[in-house]
Design a protein around this motif. Structure first.
Motif, PDB file in Angstrom:
ATOM      1  N   ARG A   3      43.513 -22.446  81.044  1.00 19.06           N
ATOM      2  CA  ARG A   3      42.707 -23.609  80.668  1.00 19.06           C
ATOM      3  C   ARG A   3      43.549 -24.697  80.020  1.00 19.06           C
ATOM      4  O   ARG A   3      44.300 -24.442  79.091  1.00 19.06           O
ATOM      5  CB  ARG A   3      41.626 -23.165  79.679  1.00 19.06           C
ATOM      6  CG  ARG A   3      40.320 -23.780  80.022  1.00 19.06           C
ATOM      7  CD  ARG A   3      39.120 -23.288  79.298  1.00 19.06           C
ATOM      8  NE  ARG A   3      39.234 -22.378  78.201  1.00 19.06           N
ATOM      9  CZ  ARG A   3      38.274 -22.245  77.287  1.00 19.06           C
ATOM     10  NH1 ARG A   3      37.202 -22.995  77.348  1.00 19.06           N
ATOM     11  NH2 ARG A   3      38.381 -21.377  76.327  1.00 19.06           N
ATOM     12  N   ALA A  55      39.033 -17.518  94.769  1.00 18.44           N
ATOM     13  CA  ALA A  55      39.800 -17.772  93.555  1.00 18.44           C
ATOM     14  C   ALA A  55      40.845 -18.852  93.795  1.00 18.44           C
ATOM     15  O   ALA A  55      41.354 -19.012  94.909  1.00 18.44           O
ATOM     16  CB  ALA A  55      40.481 -16.491  93.083  1.00 18.44           C
ATOM     17  N   HIS A  56      41.143 -19.578  92.720  1.00 15.63           N
ATOM     18  CA  HIS A  56      42.198 -20.592  92.766  1.00 15.63           C
ATOM     19  C   HIS A  56      43.015 -20.483  91.478  1.00 15.63           C
ATOM     20  O   HIS A  56      42.888 -21.311  90.568  1.00 15.63           O
ATOM     21  CB  HIS A  56      41.586 -21.984  92.932  1.00 15.63           C
ATOM     22  CG  HIS A  56      40.878 -22.151  94.239  1.00 15.63           C
ATOM     23  ND1 HIS A  56      41.539 -22.328  95.436  1.00 15.63           N
ATOM     24  CD2 HIS A  56      39.563 -22.106  94.543  1.00 15.63           C
ATOM     25  CE1 HIS A  56      40.660 -22.413  96.420  1.00 15.63           C
ATOM     26  NE2 HIS A  56      39.454 -22.277  95.907  1.00 15.63           N
ATOM     27  N   ILE A  74      35.055 -21.916  93.056  1.00 15.92           N
ATOM     28  CA  ILE A  74      35.411 -20.589  92.563  1.00 15.92           C
ATOM     29  C   ILE A  74      34.148 -19.734  92.559  1.00 15.92           C
ATOM     30  O   ILE A  74      33.086 -20.196  92.134  1.00 15.92           O
ATOM     31  CB  ILE A  74      36.022 -20.667  91.149  1.00 15.92           C
ATOM     32  CG1 ILE A  74      37.425 -21.282  91.213  1.00 15.92           C
ATOM     33  CG2 ILE A  74      36.059 -19.303  90.478  1.00 15.92           C
ATOM     34  CD1 ILE A  74      38.065 -21.518  89.861  1.00 15.92           C
ATOM     35  N   GLN A  90      42.159 -17.928  80.928  1.00 21.35           N
ATOM     36  CA  GLN A  90      41.784 -18.413  82.240  1.00 21.35           C
ATOM     37  C   GLN A  90      40.529 -17.643  82.664  1.00 21.35           C
ATOM     38  O   GLN A  90      40.170 -16.628  82.047  1.00 21.35           O
ATOM     39  CB  GLN A  90      42.920 -18.163  83.234  1.00 21.35           C
ATOM     40  CG  GLN A  90      43.259 -16.704  83.387  1.00 21.35           C
ATOM     41  CD  GLN A  90      44.520 -16.433  84.174  1.00 21.35           C
ATOM     42  OE1 GLN A  90      45.227 -15.474  83.907  1.00 21.35           O
ATOM     43  NE2 GLN A  90      44.833 -17.242  85.165  1.00 21.35           N
ATOM     44  N   SER A 114      41.041 -18.618  87.992  1.00 25.60           N
ATOM     45  CA  SER A 114      41.532 -19.980  87.764  1.00 25.60           C
ATOM     46  C   SER A 114      42.888 -19.903  87.091  1.00 25.60           C
ATOM     47  O   SER A 114      43.326 -18.828  86.668  1.00 25.60           O
ATOM     48  CB  SER A 114      40.556 -20.771  86.881  1.00 25.60           C
ATOM     49  OG  SER A 114      40.701 -20.394  85.519  1.00 25.60           O
ATOM     50  N   ASP A 115      43.505 -21.053  86.938  1.00 29.74           N
ATOM     51  CA  ASP A 115      44.731 -21.128  86.145  1.00 29.74           C
ATOM     52  C   ASP A 115      44.345 -21.175  84.671  1.00 29.74           C
ATOM     53  O   ASP A 115      43.165 -21.270  84.317  1.00 29.74           O
ATOM     54  CB  ASP A 115      45.526 -22.372  86.551  1.00 29.74           C
ATOM     55  CG  ASP A 115      46.987 -22.300  86.119  1.00 29.74           C
ATOM     56  OD1 ASP A 115      47.368 -21.318  85.441  1.00 29.74           O
ATOM     57  OD2 ASP A 115      47.743 -23.225  86.459  1.00 29.74           O
ATOM     58  N   GLN A 124      44.729 -23.543  89.812  1.00 30.30           N
ATOM     59  CA  GLN A 124      43.972 -24.751  89.487  1.00 30.30           C
ATOM     60  C   GLN A 124      43.277 -24.645  88.129  1.00 30.30           C
ATOM     61  O   GLN A 124      42.566 -23.678  87.861  1.00 30.30           O
ATOM     62  CB  GLN A 124      42.916 -25.024  90.560  1.00 30.30           C
ATOM     63  CG  GLN A 124      43.478 -25.302  91.937  1.00 30.30           C
ATOM     64  CD  GLN A 124      42.397 -25.575  92.962  1.00 30.30           C
ATOM     65  OE1 GLN A 124      41.225 -25.770  92.630  1.00 30.30           O
ATOM     66  NE2 GLN A 124      42.783 -25.600  94.231  1.00 30.30           N
ATOM     67  N   SER A 125      43.470 -25.659  87.292  1.00 29.67           N
ATOM     68  CA  SER A 125      42.774 -25.763  86.014  1.00 29.67           C
ATOM     69  C   SER A 125      42.940 -27.189  85.483  1.00 29.67           C
ATOM     70  O   SER A 125      44.060 -27.618  85.228  1.00 29.67           O
ATOM     71  CB  SER A 125      43.340 -24.773  84.989  1.00 29.67           C
ATOM     72  OG  SER A 125      42.657 -24.884  83.755  1.00 29.67           O
ATOM     73  N   PRO A 149      39.482 -26.580  87.808  1.00 23.37           N
ATOM     74  CA  PRO A 149      39.462 -26.272  89.233  1.00 23.37           C
ATOM     75  C   PRO A 149      39.107 -27.489  90.085  1.00 23.37           C
ATOM     76  O   PRO A 149      38.343 -28.353  89.668  1.00 23.37           O
ATOM     77  CB  PRO A 149      38.380 -25.191  89.345  1.00 23.37           C
ATOM     78  CG  PRO A 149      37.514 -25.404  88.156  1.00 23.37           C
ATOM     79  CD  PRO A 149      38.405 -25.905  87.072  1.00 23.37           C
ATOM     80  N   GLN A 208      42.614 -12.929  88.768  1.00 20.61           N
ATOM     81  CA  GLN A 208      42.657 -14.282  88.207  1.00 20.61           C
ATOM     82  C   GLN A 208      41.855 -15.220  89.112  1.00 20.61           C
ATOM     83  O   GLN A 208      42.124 -15.341  90.298  1.00 20.61           O
ATOM     84  CB  GLN A 208      44.104 -14.755  88.113  1.00 20.61           C
ATOM     85  CG  GLN A 208      44.975 -13.870  87.247  1.00 20.61           C
ATOM     86  CD  GLN A 208      46.437 -13.980  87.600  1.00 20.61           C
ATOM     87  OE1 GLN A 208      46.882 -15.007  88.077  1.00 20.61           O
ATOM     88  NE2 GLN A 208      47.182 -12.909  87.376  1.00 20.61           N
TER      89      GLN A 208
END
Length: 408
Positions: free
Chosen positions: A389, A81-82, A92, A371, A386-387, A85-86, A88, A384
């Motif tokens: 959107r 997971a990151h 992921i 996200q 991703s960060d 990041q968005s 990414p 979570q």
């Protein structure tokens, strides 16, 4: 997992590392035998199933230095997971599924007054484990994530490229007799479903205007001609006539109306505007009834779970609640709900990837603040992936995911 199985896995990995990257590499990749979906995560990954990986290891070279192991095989953590990041930048993944690519839309005005809704893709580079911006007009990723099927613009394309996701180069072109504007790998990775069109389904035409909020602007044209099933071993294309669905007045919904595979890969389907809202065909182009296993599958992207017992269903929230339903595939009855806005793909039989938000982070923030998250059936746990959107300089729009089976 017993000792014999561990030995077999070790020998298989050793053989992969020692195999040279010869001229037939793409064919070997595409002849992938679909991994059993109920395989458990082994070794260190099993012991660290809840650990969020923040980096992908440097791919290793074989002794001869000729083959690079895919990044998705180098990092076998159950969850990668990151959440910072968005869109990414790094791979992921969760369980059996990975984010193989993503894309954003952009409407590009043409000199003649038309406009084209173009896609900009970020595709996983299996050498680095990062997403790289690529030029293709449309793409899909094979199970195992070694190969992508790509189309050149402007659509419809007259050939399909098979791109090596390690080298970033097309190893093989498959010419087609009917213009193609979408491609999708079969569940076993051995065939492509190509939807054919006589015009670009992403182009709106100035000479076919439509009124939007009382103002005329370029409009869509229904141009789907059918679908082709392309055998990747031989490159042979079997085309079947299947024009757009239209009602009695000639109304249709979208100029892009792509066919999709059923869960078992025995049939394909597209949308209609009348009940049951899906039209199924066998691979010979004959209309069929709805397969029993697909009877209660909605338009939610997740569809059937790997075992075929559950369905990732539609939005089920009321008021400020954000939730979607999980449905029994045999009866159509709701089993439970999960705190996600839109169910996208199954990680395994117990977890599903969704657009949404941990309720603790965004209660009352609205449906558009979302996200990638991982949800567990029967639990309120939210991971979570991703960060939230948003757009970026490289990807000027809200990104949409392209998922693929993680292992071959």
């Amino acid at each position: 997992m017993n000792v014999d199985e561990l030995v077999r896995d070790a020998l298989r990995e050793q053989a992969e590392e020692q195999s040279p990257l010869g001229a037939g590499f793409a064919d070997r990749v595409l002849a992938v035998r679909r991994r059993r979906r109920n395989r458990t995560v082994v070794g260190v990954a099993a012991a660290t199933a809840a650990v969020v990986a923040v980096a992908v290891g440097v791919p290793a070279l074989s002794g001869g230095g000729e083959e690079v192991r895919p990044a998705s095989e180098m990092n076998k953590s159950d969850i990668i997971a990151h959440p910072d990041q968005s869109p990414p930048r790094n791979m992921i993944a969760a369980g059996d599924t990975a984010l193989a690519a993503f894309f954003v839309y952009d409407s590009v005005k043409q000199p003649n007054g038309d406009n084209i809704r173009t896609r900009t893709y970020g595709l996983l580079d299996q050498k680095t484990g990062k997403y790289s911006k690529v030029k293709w007009a449309f793409l899909d990723v094979a199970p195992g994530m070694r190969t992508a099927a790509v189309l050149e613009g402007e659509l419809p394309a007259k050939r399909i490229g098979l791109l090596d996701m390690i080298t970033g180069k097309v190893d093989r072109w498959i010419p087609v007799d009917h213009g193609v504007a979408s491609v999708e790998f079969s569940p076993d990775g051995q065939k492509l479903l190509a939807t054919t069109y006589s015009r670009n389904p992403d182009r709106n035409f100035a000479d076919h205007p439509q009124k939007v909020n009382g103002k005329e602007q370029p409009g869509p044209v229904a141009s789907r001609t059918g679908f082709s099933v392309v055998d990747l071993d031989s490159g042979k294309e079997k085309w079947n006539k299947a024009p757009h669905w239209k009602d009695e007045s000639g109304f249709f919904f979208n100029s892009r109306d792509d066919f999709q595979w059923s869960h078992d890969g025995e049939t394909v389907w597209s949308d209609t505007g009348e009940e049951p809202f899906k039209e199924f065909y066998d691979l010979n182009g004959d209309k069929t009834g709805i397969p029993e296993s697909e009877r209660y599958v909605s338009h939610a992207k997740a569809g059937l779970s790997p075992s075929g017992k559950l369905i990732g269903g539609e939005f089920a929230g009321r008021g400020e609640e954000i939730s979607s339903e999980i449905v029994d595939a045999r009866t159509g009855a709701r089993v439970t709900t999960v705190p996600g806005q839109q169910l996208l793909a199954w990680a395994d039989d117990e977890r599903v990837i969704a657009w949404g938000c941990d309720p603790k982070r965004c209660s009352g923030k609205g449906e558009f603040r979302n996200q990638l998250i991982l949800l567990t059936i029967g639990s309120d746990k939210v991971v979570q992936l991703s960060d939230f959107r948003k757009a970026s300089a490289d990807y000027p729009g809200r990104w949409e995911p392209v998922f693929a089976e993680r292992w071959s």
